[in-house]
Design an enzyme around this catalytic site. Structure first.
Site, short mmCIF file in Angstrom:
data_model
loop_
_atom_site.label_atom_id
_atom_site.label_comp_id
_atom_site.label_asym_id
_atom_site.label_seq_id
_atom_site.Cartn_x
_atom_site.Cartn_y
_atom_site.Cartn_z
N LEU A 162 56.65 9.07 40.83
CA LEU A 162 57.60 9.31 39.91
C LEU A 162 55.76 9.54 38.54
O LEU A 162 55.91 10.36 37.54
CB LEU A 162 57.10 7.31 38.95
CG LEU A 162 58.10 6.90 40.30
CD1 LEU A 162 58.11 5.49 39.47
CD2 LEU A 162 59.31 7.45 40.36
N CYS A 163 55.16 10.37 39.30
CA CYS A 163 54.67 11.66 38.11
C CYS A 163 55.33 12.94 37.46
O CYS A 163 55.18 13.18 38.74
CB CYS A 163 53.06 12.10 39.13
SG CYS A 163 51.88 10.71 39.33
N HIS A 164 54.82 13.03 36.78
CA HIS A 164 55.04 14.20 35.62
C HIS A 164 54.64 15.77 36.50
O HIS A 164 53.34 15.50 36.45
CB HIS A 164 55.00 14.35 34.13
CG HIS A 164 55.85 12.39 33.47
ND1 HIS A 164 55.29 11.81 34.03
CD2 HIS A 164 57.13 12.47 32.99
CE1 HIS A 164 56.16 11.04 33.35
NE2 HIS A 164 57.25 11.58 32.89
N MET A 203 46.17 9.49 37.64
CA MET A 203 47.14 9.82 39.33
C MET A 203 46.15 11.02 39.73
O MET A 203 45.28 11.24 41.04
CB MET A 203 48.41 9.80 39.12
CG MET A 203 48.69 8.53 38.71
SD MET A 203 47.74 7.03 39.09
CE MET A 203 48.03 7.08 40.94
N GLU A 204 45.44 12.28 39.12
CA GLU A 204 45.37 13.11 39.56
C GLU A 204 43.99 13.16 40.13
O GLU A 204 43.77 13.80 41.19
CB GLU A 204 45.43 14.01 38.37
CG GLU A 204 46.48 15.05 38.28
CD GLU A 204 48.02 14.07 37.91
OE1 GLU A 204 47.66 13.37 36.91
OE2 GLU A 204 49.03 14.60 37.22
N ASP A 208 38.25 13.81 58.07
CA ASP A 208 38.38 14.45 59.67
C ASP A 208 37.79 15.35 59.51
O ASP A 208 37.58 15.66 60.99
CB ASP A 208 39.61 15.25 58.39
CG ASP A 208 40.38 16.28 59.24
OD1 ASP A 208 41.13 15.72 60.51
OD2 ASP A 208 41.14 17.35 59.41
#
Lengths: 149, 149, 149, 149, 149, 149
Positions: free
Chosen positions: C63-65, C99-100, C114
């Site tokens: 849902l992120c732009h 969110m970024e 990793d």
């Protein structure tokens, strides 16, 4: 235009090695050599970008097959007149990884370019070519030409 | 390592033009000229791949900003000794599109490579460089050097 | 389920800062500190992966732009008991970049993971949270809670 | 920095299970429980985002191998103090899928975060770790540590 | 082949609405209606896939411009003879979002297809078309044709 | 919601063929037929976009498995009332490629749409369906229905 059918080819180990040169001004090259590039570590960035680009090859080159890669490696050196990049890519699939190696090496050079462009706008990539490939029906091939930057 | 802050720069129209050469054997070149490449239309494939690659630039070059592009165009010619690629990219953003133009032109050449590699393994990409850029604080720049493949 | 309409919001400078911890064994941590990680430079890899992940956020979080980012930066430290990651992301768009920043910091930690997993399978990511955000209607916000790993 | 060569390893069934917690305010948690989240169904969104993220792992974590995945599954629960996510990933390839499971679980939590951030800016992701892995030379491994959020 | 230059066009609010139908067997449709689809919630999956696909449009359609989207929304209904999908997409950019809306709606239908294909191999997508567009020089347009599935 | 476990299925050659129609105005269709489409060669663009989209299928359809494809091919014809697209996709993996063929054919049609939309806003995609599939446990299947656009 089509992605050729490789369904009848054997799964064998296949390797490809590609190289290129990024020629730059003495000022840019000495910044690379002395780790004075403002945007950070050019060697590390080029290596990571090369590995990630090898994996993106089928979404960049329209007719390339999506492949599992078993190994990707990039060597970078600050040589005479510029930087030298060599990529080695391996797979155990039905088709070779020349394009993956060539893509890796060119994106590595462009990554260095991006980090150096504020110092030198006139850089030039040269000698981007396949050095060696092995595996598959056509067997081992070495580029007979010598490239001198 | 960081993506430099361009928040204080102005949104202006910015253009970049890049070129490269793909040198190949006479046999490969005549296939291109006479539309006898088994995998299809090299010119169309190179153009489309260039446009799509320009849009992928920020996911290929780690420190590039994600940008809206207002125009991408690729010219391809079968010249002497090989193919010649010129990419023009425009934006109205806070930073230039040199890397987009350089990426477009190199992926265009690699796309042609992929379609011709069964005919010629020894191709060589050369003279990949920025020809011109305009817009932004640094104004108009033309590459003063002449490249002869 | 919908991507909320931000068309009526103003384009302003917006910043977000996020952090997380990656707890690991003393053996793994001393490898990081002494640059003895076989797969290479963990700091450089984490930084690049963070920057690239910030740009991929809209293709990861449904849902992120899709946003233009003006700056992304990651700090990494080998602290007590593990590594500490802080991401700062900026934009001049209609919606924030929390969110970024959170995506950047978590992918940075997973990249380190990793590279260290052959030494320590039992690592644990903790304290992944937003530290600060500014810009937009809701103004400046600082996380009032203190996190101690 | 290199993607390690897994060409000599066997293709066997390999599984990895990872978990994490997203701690949130009682208000946010009760919205999740009562399906009162304005942006939609958090459980469905987290599950889909996890599956898609597992597939994106090699383009997020620079040194991960591109792999065919045979199964990806996410369980989500609204527990005490927050949401709990468990991802199970399987492959029949030459290397394990720990990073795919860890990526799945962290993107699932960030997807929930994105949907809840207007209610609670102070959420915190914790206990992101590998629970179990099997297949390959190192055999079956279970995380001996107990995590209590 | 070129991405047309939109640099001279104005940034205005632009909207596009597209629809399509997925015709299926009564058995498949009743599974949808009664939430008996083994792979999960078809409505949620279609909605999320549509939103994510709208964002991927420029990497799918070669000549599309990369755009910031301000809103994406999908409505799904189980109607007579099949499912009906309507996507609404908005932007404040220099070009319209018809292709984003059409891509959203077709990927939504294919997502449903993927979840239902074990029940019905013979499904058929129909009536995929633009319903309405507004904003930009050409103003408001409504599809004058009526589609009856 | 889960990606079903195909680990126990055999690796066999699997093929899928899908088709669709793009109905358009006589004016748009004659532009296609006479190569008078301003944006360039619709046939070449549709073919390349189809091949690239087939490879992107697992990042578009949430529950699709990431697969190696051995062949992708698109046929395009300017027929009566519109264009007709047929995609053939092959793999040697544990699951079929119906969704890849359907995705290829729908993105091919949308690519043509994008190039023709300035001439005809009222185009309609129809008859998008699976024509044939073979390989795997369910064997050979042909769509018994006849579609007349």
């Amino acid at each position: 235009m089509r992605m050729v059918d490789v369904g009848a080819k054997d799964k064998t180990e296949r390797t490809a090695i590609a190289e290129c040169w990024l020629r730059m001004s003495p000022e840019a090259l000495s910044r690379v050599r002395e780790s004075r590039v403002e945007k950070g570590d050019v060697f590390a960035a080029a290596k990571l970008a090369a590995i990630m680009a090898a994996k993106q090859t089928p979404s960049l080159l329209p007719l390339c097959h999506p492949l599992g890669l078993t190994s990707v490696e990039l060597e970078v050196e600050a040589g005479e007149g510029g930087m030298h990049f060599v990529a080695r890519v391996k797979t155990c699939e039905r088709t070779g990884v020349e394009m993956e190696a060539l893509t890796a090496v060119s994106i590595a050079a462009l990554t260095a370019w991006d980090m150096l462009k504020s110092t030198d706008k006139g850089m030039c990539m040269e000698g981007l070519r396949l050095l060696e490939k092995s595996g598959g029906r056509s067997g081992h091939w070495k580029n007979p030409a010598v490239f001198r930057p």
